[in-house]
Each structure stands twice: as structure tokens, then as C-alpha cells.
Design a protein around this motif. Structure first.
Motif, PDB file in Angstrom:
ATOM      1  N   SER A   1      -2.536   2.691   2.485  1.00 22.97           N
ATOM      2  CA  SER A   1      -1.443   1.726   2.630  1.00 22.97           C
ATOM      3  C   SER A   1      -1.868   0.383   1.883  1.00 22.97           C
ATOM      4  O   SER A   1      -1.032  -0.284   1.828  1.00 22.97           O
ATOM      5  N   GLU A   2      -2.950   0.351   1.538  1.00 18.61           N
ATOM      6  CA  GLU A   2      -3.556  -1.133   0.822  1.00 18.61           C
ATOM      7  C   GLU A   2      -4.280  -0.978  -0.434  1.00 18.61           C
ATOM      8  O   GLU A   2      -4.541  -0.085  -0.894  1.00 18.61           O
ATOM      9  N   THR A   3      -4.317  -2.203  -1.040  1.00 23.44           N
ATOM     10  CA  THR A   3      -4.864  -2.468  -2.293  1.00 23.44           C
ATOM     11  C   THR A   3      -5.879  -3.469  -2.200  1.00 23.44           C
ATOM     12  O   THR A   3      -5.665  -4.516  -1.625  1.00 23.44           O
ATOM     13  N   PHE A   4      -6.866  -3.298  -2.985  1.00 27.93           N
ATOM     14  CA  PHE A   4      -7.857  -4.530  -3.358  1.00 27.93           C
ATOM     15  C   PHE A   4      -8.198  -5.200  -1.844  1.00 27.93           C
ATOM     16  O   PHE A   4      -8.041  -6.388  -1.692  1.00 27.93           O
ATOM     17  N   LEU A   5      -9.062  -4.395  -1.032  1.00 29.06           N
ATOM     18  CA  LEU A   5      -9.488  -4.789   0.116  1.00 29.06           C
ATOM     19  C   LEU A   5     -10.964  -5.616  -0.092  1.00 29.06           C
ATOM     20  O   LEU A   5     -11.433  -6.126   1.045  1.00 29.06           O
ATOM     21  N   SER A   6     -11.460  -5.345  -1.253  1.00 31.34           N
ATOM     22  CA  SER A   6     -12.837  -5.828  -1.399  1.00 31.34           C
ATOM     23  C   SER A   6     -12.874  -6.008  -2.787  1.00 31.34           C
ATOM     24  O   SER A   6     -12.172  -5.963  -3.659  1.00 31.34           O
ATOM     25  N   GLU A   7     -13.878  -7.071  -3.172  1.00 28.96           N
ATOM     26  CA  GLU A   7     -14.178  -7.635  -4.545  1.00 28.96           C
ATOM     27  C   GLU A   7     -15.496  -7.122  -4.794  1.00 28.96           C
ATOM     28  O   GLU A   7     -16.413  -7.224  -3.901  1.00 28.96           O
TER      29      GLU A   7
END
Length: 167
Positions: A143-149
Motif C-alpha cells: 500500500s506504500e511507495t518510496f519508504l526509503s532512499e
């Protein structure tokens, strides 16, 4: 919910279904789709050529991706030893794709992973991370996107390819 036992130790990274991955040592960040339906990761590649070097088969290919940091198109030719061949069978018949090892930075760790090469020019995401890679990364929250870099440096942990994992 269901994630609680796995997260009890608190060190498991959770990724969204789309993340930025940095191809090392090139340093370009690409949008990567984490695809639990695929086993092997794949990377957009054109001009794929096999050639011999010191008695071994190598692969030369070009990848052109939008660098997520400055939104410019970045193009580079890579040469990598052929790791294995992947036979892919689909509605259009079957073909063989070369698989090479590439290093990607996810979060703060560098992973050496298998990537099959194919023209993903029609695809939204130039990089697809399959289960073989995801199992090294951690958990995926669909359900999420871009949780880390990607934030790797010279001191980052390096996770090498499993030698016995050639299925």
C-alpha cells in the motif's frame, strides 16, 4: 497485525511496492517496482550483445533511465560477465534472456543481484525487483511507495550474490 512477529526485533526494513534504487558504481537512481510475481529481477536494456573475453561469455548492453535525482535521462553502456541464461516462456512463445550480476543500493545497503536484461522501454519502471532480490531486502508493504532512499557510501554493508542460487 500479521507483521508484528517479524518486526519484533525492529531491524527489518519495510519497502513500498515502488522504490528508488541506485545502480552502483554508476550512481544513477532508477524507479524500481518490487514485483512479488517475478522470481528474477530485470533491467531495461537495449543493444544487447554477447561477446567472448578470456574464454568466457560476456554481455554488453545499454541502459537508459531517468535519473530520479535530477530527472535527466542517463545512458550508459555496461559490460558484465554472463551469469546465466534465463528461458522465458509466455503467450508469445519462448526466448532466452541474458542474466548478469549488478550492484544496487537500497536504503543503506549494497546488494549484488541477478538481473535479466530485456527492453523494458514500454514499461513504466526501468527496473523490476523480483522475489530473489526482495528476500534479501526485507518486507514489502504493497500500500506504500518510496519508504526509503538509497544512501550507500564506502562503509555500507555489502550483500553478495548467493553462489548456489542459480535456479
Amino acid at each position: 497485525g500479521l507483521l508484528t512477529p517479524a518486526l519484533a526485533d525492529g531491524d527489518e526494513t519495510i519497502y513500498g511496492w515502488v522504490e528508488n534504487a541506485r545502480i552502483e558504481p554508476w550512481g544513477v537512481e532508477a524507479k524500481a517496482k518490487l514485483d512479488t510475481g517475478a522470481l528474477t529481477s530485470s533491467l531495461h536494456a537495449t543493444d544487447i550483445e554477447r561477446f567472448e573475453r578470456d574464454g568466457e561469455t560476456w554481455v554488453r548492453f545499454t541502459t537508459r533511465i531517468e535519473d530520479q535525482r535530477d530527472e535527466d535521462m542517463a545512458e550508459r553502456e555496461f559490460e558484465r560477465p554472463l551469469f546465466r541464461r534465463l528461458r522465458v516462456t509466455g503467450a508469445g512463445g519462448s526466448d532466452e534472456r541474458p542474466v548478469v550480476l549488478l550492484r544496487i543500493c537500497m536504503n543503506d545497503t549494497i546488494y549484488e543481484e541477478q538481473f535479466s536484461l530485456r527492453d523494458r522501454g514500454e514499461m513504466i519502471y526501468p527496473m523490476l525487483l523480483g522475489r530473489r532480490t526482495i528476500e534479501h531486502l526485507g518486507l514489502v508493504d504493497v500500500s506504500e511507495t518510496f519508504l526509503s532512499e538509497p544512501s550507500c557510501d564506502d562503509d555500507s554493508e555489502f550483500v553478495a550474490q548467493d553462489e548456489d542460487d542459480d535456479a
